[in-house]
Design a protein around this motif. Structure first.
Motif, mmCIF file in Angstrom:
data_model
loop_
_atom_site.group_PDB
_atom_site.id
_atom_site.type_symbol
_atom_site.label_atom_id
_atom_site.label_comp_id
_atom_site.label_asym_id
_atom_site.label_seq_id
_atom_site.Cartn_x
_atom_site.Cartn_y
_atom_site.Cartn_z
ATOM 1 N N ILE A 81 -1.375 -3.600 14.445
ATOM 2 C CA ILE A 81 -2.017 -3.621 13.366
ATOM 3 C C ILE A 81 -2.390 -5.635 13.247
ATOM 4 O O ILE A 81 -1.160 -6.556 12.666
ATOM 5 C CB ILE A 81 -1.190 -3.220 12.121
ATOM 6 N N GLN A 82 -3.969 -5.921 13.762
ATOM 7 C CA GLN A 82 -4.270 -7.929 13.830
ATOM 8 C C GLN A 82 -4.411 -7.973 11.908
ATOM 9 O O GLN A 82 -4.415 -8.760 11.967
ATOM 10 C CB GLN A 82 -5.422 -7.142 14.426
ATOM 11 N N ARG A 83 -4.752 -7.274 11.495
ATOM 12 C CA ARG A 83 -5.137 -7.370 10.080
ATOM 13 C C ARG A 83 -5.217 -6.152 9.019
ATOM 14 O O ARG A 83 -5.240 -5.396 9.094
ATOM 15 C CB ARG A 83 -6.898 -7.511 9.470
ATOM 16 N N ALA A 84 -4.371 -6.877 8.141
ATOM 17 C CA ALA A 84 -4.409 -4.950 6.848
ATOM 18 C C ALA A 84 -4.854 -5.970 4.980
ATOM 19 O O ALA A 84 -4.129 -6.843 5.009
ATOM 20 C CB ALA A 84 -2.797 -4.323 6.368
ATOM 21 N N GLU A 85 -5.743 -5.016 4.751
ATOM 22 C CA GLU A 85 -6.239 -5.087 3.203
ATOM 23 C C GLU A 85 -5.892 -3.658 2.715
ATOM 24 O O GLU A 85 -6.136 -2.954 2.585
ATOM 25 C CB GLU A 85 -7.120 -5.379 2.939
ATOM 26 N N VAL A 86 -5.520 -4.442 1.398
ATOM 27 C CA VAL A 86 -4.676 -2.852 0.630
ATOM 28 C C VAL A 86 -5.923 -2.696 -0.582
ATOM 29 O O VAL A 86 -7.084 -3.919 -1.164
ATOM 30 C CB VAL A 86 -3.672 -3.647 -0.819
ATOM 31 N N LEU A 87 -6.408 -1.483 -0.059
ATOM 32 C CA LEU A 87 -7.878 -1.695 -1.586
ATOM 33 C C LEU A 87 -7.515 -0.514 -3.096
ATOM 34 O O LEU A 87 -5.944 -0.556 -3.037
ATOM 35 C CB LEU A 87 -8.428 -0.360 -0.715
ATOM 36 N N SER A 88 -8.027 -0.986 -3.509
ATOM 37 C CA SER A 88 -7.577 -0.713 -5.186
ATOM 38 C C SER A 88 -7.817 0.819 -5.373
ATOM 39 O O SER A 88 -7.629 1.445 -5.908
ATOM 40 C CB SER A 88 -8.947 -1.403 -5.822
ATOM 41 N N LEU A 89 -8.418 1.363 -4.362
ATOM 42 C CA LEU A 89 -8.551 2.830 -4.176
ATOM 43 C C LEU A 89 -7.065 3.871 -3.797
ATOM 44 O O LEU A 89 -6.217 3.279 -3.156
ATOM 45 C CB LEU A 89 -9.737 3.804 -3.235
ATOM 46 N N ALA B 17 1.163 -1.130 -0.122
ATOM 47 C CA ALA B 17 0.287 -0.504 0.145
ATOM 48 C C ALA B 17 0.684 1.240 -0.169
ATOM 49 O O ALA B 17 0.940 2.288 -1.108
ATOM 50 C CB ALA B 17 -1.175 -0.587 0.928
ATOM 51 N N LEU B 18 1.932 1.086 0.535
ATOM 52 C CA LEU B 18 2.957 2.725 1.224
ATOM 53 C C LEU B 18 3.560 2.733 -0.825
ATOM 54 O O LEU B 18 3.135 3.888 -1.389
ATOM 55 C CB LEU B 18 3.715 1.685 1.918
ATOM 56 N N LEU B 19 4.280 1.432 -1.371
ATOM 57 C CA LEU B 19 4.999 1.758 -2.163
ATOM 58 C C LEU B 19 3.657 2.311 -3.587
ATOM 59 O O LEU B 19 4.351 2.662 -4.583
ATOM 60 C CB LEU B 19 5.305 0.369 -2.764
ATOM 61 N N GLU B 20 2.768 1.325 -3.508
ATOM 62 C CA GLU B 20 1.803 1.733 -4.554
ATOM 63 C C GLU B 20 0.843 2.732 -4.652
ATOM 64 O O GLU B 20 0.048 3.282 -5.368
ATOM 65 C CB GLU B 20 1.451 0.350 -5.076
ATOM 66 N N GLN B 21 1.429 3.692 -2.413
ATOM 67 C CA GLN B 21 0.081 4.904 -2.743
ATOM 68 C C GLN B 21 -1.144 4.350 -3.086
ATOM 69 O O GLN B 21 -2.310 5.354 -3.742
ATOM 70 C CB GLN B 21 0.956 5.969 -3.719
ATOM 71 N N ARG B 22 -1.820 3.104 -2.335
ATOM 72 C CA ARG B 22 -2.823 2.638 -2.401
ATOM 73 C C ARG B 22 -3.247 2.774 -0.829
ATOM 74 O O ARG B 22 -2.832 2.520 0.133
ATOM 75 C CB ARG B 22 -3.269 1.179 -2.912
ATOM 76 N N GLN B 23 -5.154 2.490 -1.196
ATOM 77 C CA GLN B 23 -5.143 3.141 0.881
ATOM 78 C C GLN B 23 -5.160 1.563 1.540
ATOM 79 O O GLN B 23 -5.531 0.313 0.653
ATOM 80 C CB GLN B 23 -6.966 3.497 0.486
ATOM 81 N N LEU B 24 -5.280 2.310 2.538
ATOM 82 C CA LEU B 24 -5.025 0.679 3.963
ATOM 83 C C LEU B 24 -6.501 0.301 4.191
ATOM 84 O O LEU B 24 -6.841 1.346 5.256
ATOM 85 C CB LEU B 24 -3.735 0.434 3.767
ATOM 86 N N GLN B 25 -6.569 -0.898 4.479
ATOM 87 C CA GLN B 25 -8.281 -1.317 5.218
ATOM 88 C C GLN B 25 -7.814 -2.211 6.693
ATOM 89 O O GLN B 25 -7.122 -3.358 6.043
ATOM 90 C CB GLN B 25 -9.219 -1.859 4.828
ATOM 91 N N VAL B 26 -7.566 -1.374 7.703
ATOM 92 C CA VAL B 26 -6.968 -2.124 8.788
ATOM 93 C C VAL B 26 -7.772 -2.730 10.176
ATOM 94 O O VAL B 26 -8.578 -2.263 10.672
ATOM 95 C CB VAL B 26 -5.612 -1.355 9.132
ATOM 96 N N ASP B 27 -7.474 -3.404 10.909
ATOM 97 C CA ASP B 27 -7.675 -3.350 12.099
ATOM 98 C C ASP B 27 -6.536 -3.041 13.186
ATOM 99 O O ASP B 27 -5.780 -4.826 13.309
ATOM 100 C CB ASP B 27 -8.738 -5.008 12.258
ATOM 101 N N TYR B 28 -6.523 -2.319 14.114
ATOM 102 C CA TYR B 28 -5.703 -1.565 14.552
ATOM 103 C C TYR B 28 -6.079 -1.814 16.121
ATOM 104 O O TYR B 28 -7.122 -1.103 16.537
ATOM 105 C CB TYR B 28 -5.666 -0.405 14.180
ATOM 106 N N LEU B 29 -5.209 -2.424 16.919
ATOM 107 C CA LEU B 29 -5.463 -2.334 18.274
ATOM 108 C C LEU B 29 -5.736 -1.145 19.050
ATOM 109 O O LEU B 29 -3.767 -0.467 18.559
ATOM 110 C CB LEU B 29 -5.187 -3.361 18.873
ATOM 111 N N SER B 30 -6.182 -0.234 19.045
ATOM 112 C CA SER B 30 -5.107 0.883 20.032
ATOM 113 C C SER B 30 -4.830 0.431 21.429
ATOM 114 O O SER B 30 -5.302 -0.060 22.196
ATOM 115 C CB SER B 30 -7.277 1.736 20.449
ATOM 116 N N ARG B 31 -3.602 1.131 21.750
ATOM 117 C CA ARG B 31 -3.410 1.246 23.107
ATOM 118 C C ARG B 31 -3.845 1.937 24.517
ATOM 119 O O ARG B 31 -3.683 1.707 25.018
ATOM 120 C CB ARG B 31 -1.564 1.736 23.200
ATOM 121 N N VAL B 32 -4.486 3.144 23.918
ATOM 122 C CA VAL B 32 -4.979 4.130 24.619
ATOM 123 C C VAL B 32 -6.176 3.275 24.861
ATOM 124 O O VAL B 32 -6.865 3.256 26.729
ATOM 125 C CB VAL B 32 -5.023 5.443 24.218
ATOM 126 N N LYS B 33 -7.296 3.102 24.175
ATOM 127 C CA LYS B 33 -8.591 1.927 24.223
ATOM 128 C C LYS B 33 -8.872 1.485 24.331
ATOM 129 O O LYS B 33 -10.021 0.315 24.744
ATOM 130 C CB LYS B 33 -9.210 2.896 23.475
#
Length: 335
Positions: free
Chosen positions: A220-228, A164-180
């Motif tokens: 980041i528990q799950r990451a999916e590269v989007l086409s956008l 996602a970073l190299l191709e500059q595409r959006q990334l859908q993630v499930d993220y564990l918040s340290r604060v919450k």
């Protein structure tokens, strides 16, 4: 003949091998054909399929998968191959780099580099009479200070974050918040990647917001590269880092540090100075020395000064003096 003759099938096959990804990634014949054309090689899909199926797959550990629409090609994930042949000095450098990187990179990322590390090790072991091979047994890279084990990052997460970073595409993630302390789904627009000690961070904006945040990769528990496509802007890593929460800096300026040093500490700083303008002067009737140097006005400098303990006494800046005193009193209360 030129160095890259588009009519030379041998050159074409060598370039083709360099385009085939390692499993579980794969490329279709059409994707490989397009990549070859971008490099100046004109070839039909049928010829390319024949190169792969009849020539290369019989000599190299290639994997062919039929996804129902086309054939997709990969190198075996554990294939130890180097094109061109491994150079001895380069193999030694890779061998030493492995020892250094294991203190910095997450295990999942190191696993991606294991085939290259293994190739270097095998190359060195095969050269029984080459003196360079003995270096790997006698040279070590040690961390400066206490090294924590790298945080564990899922291999699939790293792969998708990098893509996602190299191709500059959006990334859908499930993220564990340290604060919450809870997992939250969000869409990220990747901007950059930074590593500090045992932790790596993805710098990104979230959804329709433009402000930048950082996300620890191991949370980041799950990451999916989007086409956008991700938001396109002029992200400046060097301008961002001084403001990042994981960077122990409060500004980009410097202050004049004046302190008295124990002879042991002075000896270290004489060999490895704090700054280009550092000055060490003898103190009258004492074996201690006076230090003057321009240092960054940040938390990292303050932490380093505090770690010296009773072998350093700070006089300036006054803010450093106050914070070191307060920290010492709090430490005394604990003990």
């Amino acid at each position: 003949m030129s160095k890259k003759d588009p009519k030379d099938p041998l050159v074409r096959c060598l370039v083709l091998l360099g385009l085939i990804p390692r499993y579980p990634k794969s490329s279709s014949v059409q994707e490989l054909k397009t990549a070859l054309e971008q490099r100046g090689f004109s070839v039909t899909a049928r010829t390319l399929q024949r190169d792969l199926g009849e020539k290369l797959s019989t000599r190299f550990p290639l994997i062919c998968q039929d996804d129902g629409q086309t054939y997709r090609w990969s190198f075996d994930s554990q294939a130890q191959i180097s094109l061109p042949a491994t150079d001895t000095a380069a193999a030694l450098a890779m061998n030493l780099a492995e020892g250094h990187l294991k203190h910095l990179l997450p295990p999942g990322v190191l696993a991606l580099l294991e085939p290259q590390f293994a190739t270097a090790r095998n190359h060195l072991q095969s050269l029984q009479h080459n003196p360079l091979t003995r270096w790997a047994e006698r040279v070590r890279s040690l961390p400066n200070g206490k090294a924590l084990l790298p945080a564990s990052v899922d291999g699939a997460v790293w792969e998708n974050v990098a893509t996602a970073l190299l191709e500059q595409r959006q990334l859908q993630v499930d993220y564990l918040s340290r604060v919450k302390g809870e997992v939250k789904a969000m869409t990220l627009h990747p901007k950059g990647l930074a590593s500090r000690g045992p932790t790596s961070y993805l710098i990104a904006s979230v959804g329709d917001y433009i402000d930048l945040r950082h996300f620890a990769l191991h949370r980041i528990q799950r990451a999916e590269v989007l086409s956008l496509s991700a938001h396109d802007d002029d992200f400046d890593m060097d301008a961002y880092l001084p403001t990042a929460a994981f960077t122990p800096r409060q500004g980009t300026g410097t202050v004049e540090l004046v302190a008295d040093l124990h002879p042991d500490t002075a000896w270290i700083l004489r060999e490895t100075p704090l700054s280009e303008d550092q000055i060490l002067e003898s103190l009258p009737d004492s074996d201690w020395l006076r230090l003057k140097a321009s240092v960054p006005d940040d938390r990292e400098t303050l932490w380093w000064l505090s770690s010296i303990g009773n072998k350093l006494k700070v006089h300036q800046p006054s803010r450093f003096v106050s914070e070191i005193k307060e920290g010492a009193l709090q430490l005394l209360e604990l003990y």
